[in-house]
Design an enzyme around this catalytic site. Structure first.
Site, PDB file in Angstrom:
ATOM      1  N   GLY A 173     -20.885 -77.492   8.995  1.00 38.71           N
ATOM      2  CA  GLY A 173     -19.489 -77.161   9.335  1.00 38.71           C
ATOM      3  C   GLY A 173     -19.035 -77.811  10.621  1.00 38.71           C
ATOM      4  O   GLY A 173     -17.827 -77.996  10.830  1.00 38.71           O
ATOM      5  N   GLU A 183     -26.688 -78.981   4.436  1.00 40.36           N
ATOM      6  CA  GLU A 183     -26.552 -77.773   3.600  1.00 40.36           C
ATOM      7  C   GLU A 183     -27.556 -77.754   2.458  1.00 40.36           C
ATOM      8  O   GLU A 183     -28.012 -76.695   2.029  1.00 40.36           O
ATOM      9  CB  GLU A 183     -25.133 -77.686   3.029  1.00 40.36           C
ATOM     10  CG  GLU A 183     -24.051 -77.340   4.029  1.00 40.36           C
ATOM     11  CD  GLU A 183     -23.489 -78.544   4.776  1.00 40.36           C
ATOM     12  OE1 GLU A 183     -24.045 -79.655   4.654  1.00 40.36           O
ATOM     13  OE2 GLU A 183     -22.475 -78.364   5.472  1.00 40.36           O
ATOM     14  N   ALA A 186     -21.899 -73.931   9.960  1.00 34.97           N
ATOM     15  CA  ALA A 186     -21.436 -72.553   9.739  1.00 34.97           C
ATOM     16  C   ALA A 186     -22.585 -71.636  10.131  1.00 34.97           C
ATOM     17  O   ALA A 186     -23.746 -72.053  10.147  1.00 34.97           O
ATOM     18  CB  ALA A 186     -21.075 -72.372   8.272  1.00 34.97           C
ATOM     19  N   GLU A 195     -18.001 -81.163   9.573  1.00 39.68           N
ATOM     20  CA  GLU A 195     -16.741 -80.968   8.828  1.00 39.68           C
ATOM     21  C   GLU A 195     -15.577 -80.697   9.779  1.00 39.68           C
ATOM     22  O   GLU A 195     -14.462 -81.175   9.573  1.00 39.68           O
ATOM     23  CB  GLU A 195     -16.906 -79.817   7.828  1.00 39.68           C
ATOM     24  CG  GLU A 195     -17.860 -80.168   6.701  1.00 39.68           C
ATOM     25  CD  GLU A 195     -18.154 -78.990   5.791  1.00 39.68           C
ATOM     26  OE1 GLU A 195     -18.769 -78.010   6.260  1.00 39.68           O
ATOM     27  OE2 GLU A 195     -17.773 -79.030   4.617  1.00 39.68           O
TER      28      GLU A 195
HETATM   29  N1  COA Z   1     -26.175 -70.768  12.206  1.00 39.44           N
HETATM   30  C1  COA Z   1     -26.641 -69.725  12.912  1.00 39.44           C
HETATM   31  N2  COA Z   1     -27.471 -69.856  13.968  1.00 39.44           N
HETATM   32  C2  COA Z   1     -27.815 -71.105  14.306  1.00 39.44           C
HETATM   33  C3  COA Z   1     -27.361 -72.248  13.622  1.00 39.44           C
HETATM   34  C4  COA Z   1     -26.498 -72.033  12.519  1.00 39.44           C
HETATM   35  N3  COA Z   1     -25.990 -73.045  11.804  1.00 39.44           N
HETATM   36  N4  COA Z   1     -27.905 -73.335  14.196  1.00 39.44           N
HETATM   37  C5  COA Z   1     -28.654 -72.893  15.218  1.00 39.44           C
HETATM   38  N5  COA Z   1     -28.616 -71.552  15.284  1.00 39.44           N
HETATM   39  C6  COA Z   1     -29.270 -70.670  16.234  1.00 39.44           C
HETATM   40  C7  COA Z   1     -30.749 -70.495  15.944  1.00 39.44           C
HETATM   41  O1  COA Z   1     -30.959 -69.519  14.935  1.00 39.44           O
HETATM   42  C8  COA Z   1     -31.262 -70.066  17.292  1.00 39.44           C
HETATM   43  O2  COA Z   1     -30.928 -68.718  17.500  1.00 39.44           O
HETATM   44  P1  COA Z   1     -32.013 -67.684  18.134  1.00 39.44           P
HETATM   45  O3  COA Z   1     -32.315 -68.262  19.508  1.00 39.44           O
HETATM   46  O4  COA Z   1     -31.288 -66.382  18.196  1.00 39.44           O
HETATM   47  O5  COA Z   1     -33.190 -67.723  17.240  1.00 39.44           O
HETATM   48  C9  COA Z   1     -30.408 -70.881  18.262  1.00 39.44           C
HETATM   49  O6  COA Z   1     -29.238 -71.265  17.528  1.00 39.44           O
HETATM   50  C10 COA Z   1     -31.087 -72.148  18.731  1.00 39.44           C
HETATM   51  O7  COA Z   1     -31.480 -72.898  17.591  1.00 39.44           O
HETATM   52  P2  COA Z   1     -32.972 -73.459  17.381  1.00 39.44           P
HETATM   53  O8  COA Z   1     -33.167 -73.684  15.912  1.00 39.44           O
HETATM   54  O9  COA Z   1     -33.952 -72.579  18.056  1.00 39.44           O
HETATM   55  O10 COA Z   1     -32.866 -74.838  18.163  1.00 39.44           O
HETATM   56  P3  COA Z   1     -33.627 -76.194  17.875  1.00 39.44           P
HETATM   57  O11 COA Z   1     -33.311 -77.084  19.015  1.00 39.44           O
HETATM   58  O12 COA Z   1     -35.049 -75.943  17.555  1.00 39.44           O
HETATM   59  O13 COA Z   1     -32.951 -76.782  16.517  1.00 39.44           O
HETATM   60  C11 COA Z   1     -31.116 -77.353  15.071  1.00 39.44           C
HETATM   61  C12 COA Z   1     -31.602 -77.124  16.524  1.00 39.44           C
HETATM   62  C13 COA Z   1     -29.614 -77.580  15.115  1.00 39.44           C
HETATM   63  C14 COA Z   1     -31.805 -78.605  14.485  1.00 39.44           C
HETATM   64  C15 COA Z   1     -31.486 -76.132  14.195  1.00 39.44           C
HETATM   65  O14 COA Z   1     -31.017 -74.960  14.871  1.00 39.44           O
HETATM   66  C16 COA Z   1     -30.866 -76.155  12.827  1.00 39.44           C
HETATM   67  O15 COA Z   1     -31.376 -76.819  11.949  1.00 39.44           O
HETATM   68  N6  COA Z   1     -29.774 -75.410  12.630  1.00 39.44           N
HETATM   69  C17 COA Z   1     -29.136 -75.274  11.329  1.00 39.44           C
HETATM   70  C18 COA Z   1     -28.340 -76.504  10.976  1.00 39.44           C
HETATM   71  C19 COA Z   1     -27.714 -76.342   9.616  1.00 39.44           C
HETATM   72  O16 COA Z   1     -28.389 -76.197   8.609  1.00 39.44           O
HETATM   73  N7  COA Z   1     -26.386 -76.355   9.578  1.00 39.44           N
HETATM   74  C20 COA Z   1     -25.639 -76.213   8.363  1.00 39.44           C
HETATM   75  C21 COA Z   1     -25.354 -74.791   8.120  1.00 39.44           C
HETATM   76  S1  COA Z   1     -24.427 -74.573   6.642  1.00 39.44           S
END
Ligand code: COA
Length: 276
Positions: free
Chosen positions: A127, A150, A82, A130
């Site tokens: 999400g 989460e 999400a 999910e």
């Molecule tokens: N919601 C909003 N934005 C997200 C996102 C999410 N769940 N997952 C990634 N993004 C965004 C980042 O903020 C970033 O945006 P920006 O370039 O404007 O800063 C962009 O996507 C790229 O992500 P980044 O973190 O720079 O890539 P990465 O390769 O270093 O890491 C992940 C990838 C997926 C490991 C990391 O983005 C992450 O942990 N995301 C959240 C996962 C999560 O907790 N999901 C459950 C949410 S309830």
């Protein structure tokens, strides 16, 4: 009441042409949906969830659509969860609505009477995991990573993940994944039963999904829809799944497809199903 009427009025005129973050393409009866927020790892924000609602209403209603394949845009992520920027400001009241809204839309996907397959590549988190679990099957690329992280944000899965993950992989493993927030690779996900098939590339994973769908599309459509109802009845406490199965079985025999399927077998020919 007035807000509900306004909402219903506005939504009566919302169509596939209004989609904001999902690309769609229909080919040979299969609707391809691509979650299209590549710069945000295809994170599910409110608009994207609403897009999913519109698309699944269309899939259910539109006779020319027989099946759906959901993918994420780009090579890095199916959906990385999400949208955390929308989660950050929640209070208790709108958090409940947030979860219920996502759950409603994922129920639509899960209850869709036409086969829906998720093709997941890269991050399939929160999400995103999910969403994949709400689909009827999952085909992953070798680089797919699954997880429910989460807990790292001080929350829990809210779009049905606690329930579907437990059903798919069992309580112990589901607890481990949700409590640690760890990610697992595609092969591990397959050995746990979270994923049906793993293919080296996204193109091959889509081909595998197409192969499954083409086989399913050659079967009786009403029977496929009833399998969906019966399988989903397994975890509805208010529903007796065996009763649902018996009722659905009885409904099958009223269909032309039942007559066609049984006659074709006895006449040693291939059946031609019409979905009626
Ligand atoms: N919601 C909003 N934005 C997200 C996102 C999410 N769940 N997952 C990634 N993004 C965004 C980042 O903020 C970033 O945006 P920006 O370039 O404007 O800063 C962009 O996507 C790229 O992500 P980044 O973190 O720079 O890539 P990465 O390769 O270093 O890491 C992940 C990838 C997926 C490991 C990391 O983005 C992450 O942990 N995301 C959240 C996962 C999560 O907790 N999901 C459950 C949410 S309830």
């Amino acid at each position: 009441m007035i807000r509900l009427l306004v909402y219903l009025f506005i939504n009566t005129f919302v169509t596939m042409a209004d989609l904001k973050n999902i690309l769609t393409e229909e080919k040979d009866g299969v609707l391809y949906l691509t979650i299209n927020r590549e710069d945000k790892m295809n994170a599910l924000n409110f608009d994207t969830l609403e897009d999913l609602r519109i698309v699944f209403e269309e899939i259910e209603d539109n006779k020319s659509i027989k099946a759906a394949i959901i993918t994420g845009s780009g090579e890095k992520a199916f959906v990385a969860g999400a949208d955390i920027s929308e989660i950050a400001g929640l209070n208790e009241v709108n958090a409940r609505k947030f979860a219920e809204n996502g759950q409603d839309i994922f129920f639509m996907i899960e209850n869709c009477h036409k086969p829906v397959i998720a093709v997941t590549n890269g991050y399939t988190l929160g999400g995103g995991c999910e969403l994949a679990m709400a689909c009827h099957m999952r085909v992953a690329t070798a680089n797919a990573k699954f997880g429910q992280p989460e807990v790292n944000l001080g929350i829990i899965p809210g779009y049905g993940g606690t329930q579907r993950l437990t059903l798919l992989i069992g309580r112990g493993k589901a607890n481990e994944l949700m409590m640690t927030g760890d990610m697992i690779g595609a092969e591990d996900a397959k050995s746990l039963g979270l994923v049906n098939h793993v293919l080296p590339t996204k193109a091959e994973a889509i081909e595998k999904a197409e192969e499954l769908i083409s086989k399913i599309m050659s079967k009786a459509p009403l029977a496929i829809g009833m399998i969906v109802d019966c399988v989903n009845a397994v975890y509805l406490s208010e529903e007796n799944g065996y009763q649902t199965e018996a009722n659905s079985f009885a409904r099958c025999v009223k269909s032309g497809d039942y007559k066609e399927g049984t006659s074709a077998f006895l006449e040693k020919r291939k059946p031609i199903f019409k979905g009626e």
